[in-house]
Design an enzyme around this catalytic site. Sequence first.
Site, PDB file in Angstrom:
ATOM      1  N   ASP A  99      -7.031   3.603  13.179  1.00  0.00           N
ATOM      2  CA  ASP A  99      -6.336   4.716  12.534  1.00  0.00           C
ATOM      3  C   ASP A  99      -7.304   5.684  11.865  1.00  0.00           C
ATOM      4  OD1 ASP A  99      -7.028   2.797  10.618  1.00  0.00           O
ATOM      5  OD2 ASP A  99      -4.963   2.179  10.278  1.00  0.00           O
ATOM      6  N   ASN A 124       2.675  -4.513   2.307  1.00  0.00           N
ATOM      7  CA  ASN A 124       4.057  -4.405   2.794  1.00  0.00           C
ATOM      8  C   ASN A 124       4.173  -4.844   4.253  1.00  0.00           C
ATOM      9  OD1 ASN A 124       2.832  -2.340   4.168  1.00  0.00           O
ATOM     10  ND2 ASN A 124       4.082  -0.695   3.316  1.00  0.00           N
ATOM     11  N   GLU A 167       3.901   1.358   9.294  1.00  0.00           N
ATOM     12  CA  GLU A 167       4.623   0.990   8.086  1.00  0.00           C
ATOM     13  C   GLU A 167       5.947   0.302   8.455  1.00  0.00           C
ATOM     14  OE1 GLU A 167       3.058   1.130   5.383  1.00  0.00           O
ATOM     15  OE2 GLU A 167       2.384   3.117   4.777  1.00  0.00           O
ATOM     16  N   HIS A 194       2.162  -3.876   6.719  1.00  0.00           N
ATOM     17  CA  HIS A 194       1.731  -2.945   7.765  1.00  0.00           C
ATOM     18  C   HIS A 194       0.507  -3.487   8.490  1.00  0.00           C
ATOM     19  CE1 HIS A 194      -0.731  -0.629   4.526  1.00  0.00           C
ATOM     20  NE2 HIS A 194      -1.627  -1.152   5.351  1.00  0.00           N
TER      21      HIS A 194
HETATM   22  C1  F6R Z   1      -7.131   0.161   8.116  1.00  0.00           C
HETATM   23  C2  F6R Z   1      -5.833  -0.394   8.438  1.00  0.00           C
HETATM   24  C3  F6R Z   1      -4.923  -0.948   7.401  1.00  0.00           C
HETATM   25  C4  F6R Z   1      -5.613  -1.961   6.492  1.00  0.00           C
HETATM   26  C5  F6R Z   1      -4.630  -2.482   5.447  1.00  0.00           C
HETATM   27  C6  F6R Z   1      -5.283  -3.478   4.522  1.00  0.00           C
HETATM   28  O1  F6R Z   1      -7.786   0.590   9.290  1.00  0.00           O
HETATM   29  O2  F6R Z   1      -5.482  -0.366   9.575  1.00  0.00           O
HETATM   30  O3  F6R Z   1      -3.828  -1.570   8.034  1.00  0.00           O
HETATM   31  O4  F6R Z   1      -6.090  -3.017   7.276  1.00  0.00           O
HETATM   32  O5  F6R Z   1      -4.132  -1.413   4.713  1.00  0.00           O
HETATM   33  O6  F6R Z   1      -6.249  -2.797   3.782  1.00  0.00           O
HETATM   34  P1  F6R Z   1      -7.311  -3.581   2.864  1.00  0.00           P
HETATM   35  O7  F6R Z   1      -8.165  -4.346   3.812  1.00  0.00           O
HETATM   36  O8  F6R Z   1      -8.074  -2.484   2.181  1.00  0.00           O
HETATM   37  O9  F6R Z   1      -6.528  -4.443   1.964  1.00  0.00           O
END
Ligand code: F6R
Length: 251
Positions: free
Chosen positions: A67, A149, A156, A151
């Site tokens: 992303d 959540n 989301e 994701h």
């Molecule tokens: C980032 C991504 C997100 C993160 C998720 C967890 O490329 O795809 O899904 O993996 O938000 O983020 P952290 O690792 O910062 O807790």
Amino acid sequence: MRWETVEDYDAMSRRAAAIFLDAVRNTPSVALGLPTGGTPLGMYRRIVAECSTTHHCFRDATTFNLDEYVGLAPSDPRSYCAYMRENLFAHVDLDPSRMHIPDGLATRIRERNPGIPLEHALDLECAAYEESIARAGGLDLTFLGLGRNGHIAFNEPGSPFESRTRVVTLTRETRDANACYFPEGEVPSHAITMGVGTILSSRSIVLLASGSSKREAVERLRSAEVTEEFPASALHLHSDTIVICDEQSVA
Ligand code: F6R
């Protein structure tokens, strides 16, 4: 879905780095899906450290990031492009022409189509990203973090399981969780993300979860209830997924 619970963040990072390096060693032309965020930092650090002592050849590997924020140029230090440069790309011999990150400004498409509305250019950017993944023969191995959540990438709650790369609106919760990376100004409200369907098409998947802030999400994933309201639960439908979580993330 296979579960591996390891002692702590370091152990999770070591295990993930070993899977990553094995994949590159066994299949030099591997196509990898790569995450950003806090969770994979230890894995990238470990990979870079291994590369400084032992030769690992990444030249034939292809990478696709999960992303990128809409509205940030690749040169913006808060972009995932900058994150990847800093934490991995600058330190290994990946071929720049094989590194792919969605462009949150769709610059090339806008240059080729003067006057095109940004929204339309971003849709074309997403379609082109899917085409690049297909041209690379699909993803072999995709690493994921886990949102509180549920994701995965920036899919989301409510994301269709068949969704492909597209522009999405980030929830307030996700923007708050990432606010630390934007000390001045707001976390962008939109992002380009691989879809849940894009991720499920990856031949193998490794999901990483660490720390007590992920406990609720890990517990919900363990419950094995499959619902679009909890995007990570789509991984129960995949035949080769490993979840590597540390003890702190397990209640
Ligand atoms: C980032 C991504 C997100 C993160 C998720 C967890 O490329 O795809 O899904 O993996 O938000 O983020 P952290 O690792 O910062 O807790």
